[in-house]
Motif scaffolding. Sequence first.
Motif, mmCIF file in Angstrom:
data_model
loop_
_atom_site.group_PDB
_atom_site.id
_atom_site.type_symbol
_atom_site.label_atom_id
_atom_site.label_comp_id
_atom_site.label_asym_id
_atom_site.label_seq_id
_atom_site.Cartn_x
_atom_site.Cartn_y
_atom_site.Cartn_z
ATOM 1 N N LYS A 188 20.647 -9.430 1.452
ATOM 2 C CA LYS A 188 19.893 -10.362 2.304
ATOM 3 C C LYS A 188 20.732 -11.552 2.765
ATOM 4 O O LYS A 188 20.711 -11.916 3.926
ATOM 5 C CB LYS A 188 18.653 -10.850 1.531
ATOM 6 N N ASN A 245 7.845 -10.684 14.787
ATOM 7 C CA ASN A 245 8.506 -11.286 13.628
ATOM 8 C C ASN A 245 7.469 -11.738 12.610
ATOM 9 O O ASN A 245 6.402 -12.212 12.992
ATOM 10 C CB ASN A 245 9.324 -12.500 14.085
ATOM 11 N N GLU A 254 7.813 -12.891 5.029
ATOM 12 C CA GLU A 254 7.435 -12.043 3.895
ATOM 13 C C GLU A 254 7.507 -12.898 2.629
ATOM 14 O O GLU A 254 8.601 -13.251 2.158
ATOM 15 C CB GLU A 254 8.357 -10.826 3.789
ATOM 16 N N ASP A 296 11.312 -13.723 2.960
ATOM 17 C CA ASP A 296 12.211 -12.699 3.501
ATOM 18 C C ASP A 296 11.842 -12.473 4.974
ATOM 19 O O ASP A 296 11.172 -11.501 5.327
ATOM 20 C CB ASP A 296 12.038 -11.412 2.666
ATOM 21 N N SER A 327 11.605 -11.378 8.687
ATOM 22 C CA SER A 327 11.900 -10.014 9.126
ATOM 23 C C SER A 327 11.483 -9.796 10.568
ATOM 24 O O SER A 327 10.457 -10.321 11.015
ATOM 25 C CB SER A 327 11.107 -9.013 8.278
ATOM 26 N N ARG A 371 9.925 -7.064 12.711
ATOM 27 C CA ARG A 371 9.238 -5.759 12.627
ATOM 28 C C ARG A 371 9.591 -4.882 13.812
ATOM 29 O O ARG A 371 9.605 -3.661 13.701
ATOM 30 C CB ARG A 371 7.722 -5.955 12.575
ATOM 31 N N GLU A 425 13.242 -3.309 13.144
ATOM 32 C CA GLU A 425 13.170 -2.260 12.111
ATOM 33 C C GLU A 425 12.274 -1.104 12.550
ATOM 34 O O GLU A 425 12.553 0.065 12.268
ATOM 35 C CB GLU A 425 12.645 -2.858 10.801
ATOM 36 N N LYS A 449 16.778 -7.810 9.029
ATOM 37 C CA LYS A 449 16.642 -8.606 7.806
ATOM 38 C C LYS A 449 17.694 -9.693 7.634
ATOM 39 O O LYS A 449 17.497 -10.606 6.843
ATOM 40 C CB LYS A 449 16.758 -7.656 6.597
#
Length: 293
Positions: free
Chosen positions: A109, A131, A134, A155, A157, A159, A162, A173
């Motif tokens: 990370k 986005n 998390e 975290d 992220s 979306r 990914e 990430k």
Amino acid sequence: MHIVRYRSDSDPRPRVAVLNEGVLSPLPVAGMFELLSHRVEEIERMCADAVPDPSLGDVRLLAPTDGAMEVWAAGVTYLRSRDARVEESSLKSVYELVYDAERPELFFKSPAWRVVVDGEPVGIRSDSELNVPEPELALVVNRFEEIVGYVVCNDMSSRSVEGENPLYLPQAKVYAGACALSSGIRPAWEVDPSDLAIRLTVTREGAVIWDGTTSTKQIRRPFTQLTAYLFHSEDYPHGAVLATGTGVVPDLDFLLHAGDLITVTIDEIGELRNPVVAGKDHFAFLMARLGGA
Ligand code: DO4
Ligand code: MG
């Protein structure tokens, strides 16, 4: 009690201390990296022996990472995370398979210096439409693979990145402002992490636009299984932070905006509040840390 890194006006060098009811008790180490080169029982003894220094008035709390510490993260460790990835992804079965598999998903990370702390901004990629934050409990692990304590992690992220292809995970990430940690490490000898409430709130223009809650009780894997895989084929001489995965994911119609404020709270561990900005230009301040600032 928390273990913190801090900087005071009187001394430009970052220091490590126990923070208890607002009073700092400095620890005899050069950094968090040195603390994490000790066994938990030695760290506990050092904390017990630390002497309060009331003369340390206003200090700035720093990220709990330094030296060659690395932040890693586990994925798809909660059912809600599995379901959310299946919904967003063009390749659904990889998430179903990893949720059930013996080997967990672990991904790199952040290096220590890129971590942002409470009050600093978190980022969204300028090439990402979808986005999310998390909210995760993160383990602070020493060089001996022992869990020394816990911090709050966001975290961040993408979306959409990914979701387009799981092989884009590192780009979804790892980017400027993607890793936020709370500054205080709650020692492992003071807390039972098996059923802690994790809360996420997103505020826009003063109004709560999204909130959700889970408990660490919902995680599918023991923490020691995650640390065992992390250390299986690599050493962490300065220690590591391992985020344990999210159990809170908004629906696909939720879009994080620049200007939103994200708050993650974990009972007994701490709170992390970060405003959202878009694009890497906002994170030039992290570069200064490489020079020790
Ligand atoms: O597989 C993608 C990452 C999942 C993740 O970060 C999580 O479940 O927390
Ligand atoms: Mg995550």
